[in-house]
Design an enzyme around this catalytic site. Sequence first.
Site, PDB file in Angstrom:
ATOM      1  CG  ASP A  34      -2.260   0.708   0.901  1.00  0.00           C
ATOM      2  OD1 ASP A  34      -2.161   1.855   0.423  1.00  0.00           O
ATOM      3  OD2 ASP A  34      -3.346   0.173   1.136  1.00  0.00           O
ATOM      4  CG  HIS A  59      -1.202   1.573  -3.358  1.00  0.00           C
ATOM      5  ND1 HIS A  59      -2.405   1.377  -2.741  1.00  0.00           N
ATOM      6  CD2 HIS A  59      -0.919   0.416  -3.998  1.00  0.00           C
ATOM      7  CE1 HIS A  59      -2.846   0.146  -2.983  1.00  0.00           C
ATOM      8  NE2 HIS A  59      -1.946  -0.458  -3.744  1.00  0.00           N
TER       9      HIS A  59
END
Length: 456
Positions: free
Chosen positions: A262, A285
């Site tokens: 993430d 991300h």
Amino acid sequence: MKFLTILSVLAFVASALPGGHDSEGTANAPCKPGTGKDHVSPRPHIVPSPKHPRLPVPNPPKRTRVCHVETHGDGVTDDSAFVLAAFHKCNRGGHVVFRANTTYIIGTAMDWTFLSHIDIDIQGTLKFTDDTDYWQANSFRFVYQNVTTFFKLGGDNVSIYGGGTLDGSGQAWYDLYAADIYILRPVLIGIDGLRDSVIADLNLRYSPMYYTFVANASNVVFDGISIIGASTSTHVAKNTDGWDTYRSADITIQNSVVVNGDDCVSFKPNSTHVLVQSLSCTGSHGISVGSLGQYVGAYDIVEHVWVGNVSMHDASDGARIKVWPNAPSAMSGDLQGGGGDGRVDNVTYDGMRIDNVDYAIEITQCYGQKNLTLCTAYPSPLTISNIVFRNFQGTTSTHYAPEIAAFACSSTAVCGNIYASAIDVQSPGGGNLSYCLNQVEANLDVTCTDTWLGFN
Ligand SMILES: *[C@@H]1O[C@H](CO)[C@@H](O)[C@H](O)[C@H]1NC(C)=O
Ligand SMILES: *[C@@H]1O[C@H](CO)[C@@H](O)[C@H](O)[C@H]1NC(C)=O
Ligand SMILES: *[C@@H]1O[C@H](CO)[C@@H](O)[C@H](O)[C@H]1NC(C)=O
Ligand SMILES: *[C@@H]1O[C@H](CO)[C@@H](O)[C@H](O)[C@H]1NC(C)=O
Ligand SMILES: *[C@@H]1O[C@H](CO)[C@@H](O)[C@H](O)[C@H]1NC(C)=O
Ligand SMILES: *[C@@H]1O[C@H](CO)[C@@H](O)[C@H](O)[C@H]1NC(C)=O
Ligand SMILES: *[C@@H]1O[C@H](CO)[C@@H](O)[C@H](O)[C@H]1NC(C)=O
Ligand SMILES: *[C@@H]1O[C@H](CO)[C@@H](O)[C@H](O)[C@H]1NC(C)=O
Ligand SMILES: *[C@@H]1O[C@H](CO)[C@@H](O)[C@H](O)[C@H]1NC(C)=O
């Protein structure tokens, strides 16, 4: 509890047995390195680079006494009472050692917000139990986004280092989360109210959720942190952000390696004067502002942020700013959130190497809205201004090829002074288009297109 004072020297050595006796031999002051099992790590020498933070790196006075943390040593019995005893005994001027080649079992949620002027030397491993029932009932609950934590770290002038490991035993959590997304998975390092402190030279492994949540903190430097941990089952480790900052100022994160699934680093509401530099992120991300503006009535601020000298591999994004549009209540069926107020101001991304990343740069004020007409009809109250992207190099993934970036404002009235220069990034096929919405294109040294391949 008796404290043994040695001559005129300010040193004493105390064991960490709760309510117990001093079991260790005497040591010469102050905090002599020692050898073998009594080794005391020197403080890491932290060099901010390439930028220097606004405040000096915390460097409190040398510690004058040592406490070794005892352990049951059987690999199953909870050592938490020994940890608390050592922290209390060596608080205000001491140096706590978790011995090398030793695994400490942590099966109790501990409040460490009383810490002040203490060095915590983690040479061994702190392994958190995978008793998911216990932790769900007892972990600390933070107000923001249902965050829960194994422990709560706070106080002032705390230095944590030593080359050891915090292991969150995440596998049980990854598997449980796959069965029930409403379980509350603890964050590995939960910070609430930490000031003038350093966290360095540690390995963080298998966090059930975010690795580090930094709340209510000021002047905290992270350096030399290694983050790795993936699921070994088919259930992916989700929401494993490297760092999330919240209600915090003057946070530096540098010289670290993150392999996760993430955000590598994420700036949540009220993150100011944050410096992120010399990081390598893989699988993430990206380095993200937000998402912000999701909740009506909230006022979210992210400002004076500098991110640079980052290499980004196999990621969905490099540099990212995500802000929800406005949400009139009539639209509530269409919108998942939005309407929150605030500002993103003075954020610079300078120096990013891109390697197999979907978008090198993604700035959107239409986050969470699938209807672009609605996004621009109801511009975000949360403004974006004075944003700089420069010195990006490398190759994206094929995902949005031939686009390499997206710059999307919901309106020029609420979003401006966005600059991009020296963006030497291509998609694998050689394309280098950027989606531009409500931009002053002269400020963007990119080739704009009006299709948005990466739109929500
Ligand atoms: C820890 O184990 C390693 C490898 O077995 C060994 O080289 C080292 O001396 C040990 N350290 C301590 C402090 O016992
Ligand atoms: C902690 O150290 C800082 C300097 O880094 C100092 O300004 C501050 O007063 C210290 N805090 C306390 C409570 O001693
Ligand atoms: C931060 O401080 C505020 C105000 O003191 C408090 O309400 C909140 O619980 C603290 N922790 C977090 C995680 O926000
Ligand atoms: C927090 O948990 C509650 C209850 O499970 C849920 O309704 C809510 O959506 C969660 N909030 C967030 C931000 O995840
Ligand atoms: C952020 O700061 C603003 C301005 O001080 C304040 O209104 C808002 O409540 C803060 N938000 C949080 C989550 O602390
Ligand atoms: C940039 O980061 C790398 C590690 O990713 C580091 O080796 C290098 O020294 C950093 N450069 C500067 C100027 O700080
Ligand atoms: C912008 O942020 C940087 C830190 O990245 C800070 O040094 C600078 O003073 C800020 N500029 C303004 C105008 O506040
Ligand atoms: C988007 O919203 C507009 C305005 O409400 C509506 O006319 C249009 O049909 C919507 N488009 C889609 C694809 O749903
Ligand atoms: C995009 O690629 C074209 C063709 O290779 C090149 O001429 C142009 O300079 C590139 N633009 C940017 C902003 O790099």
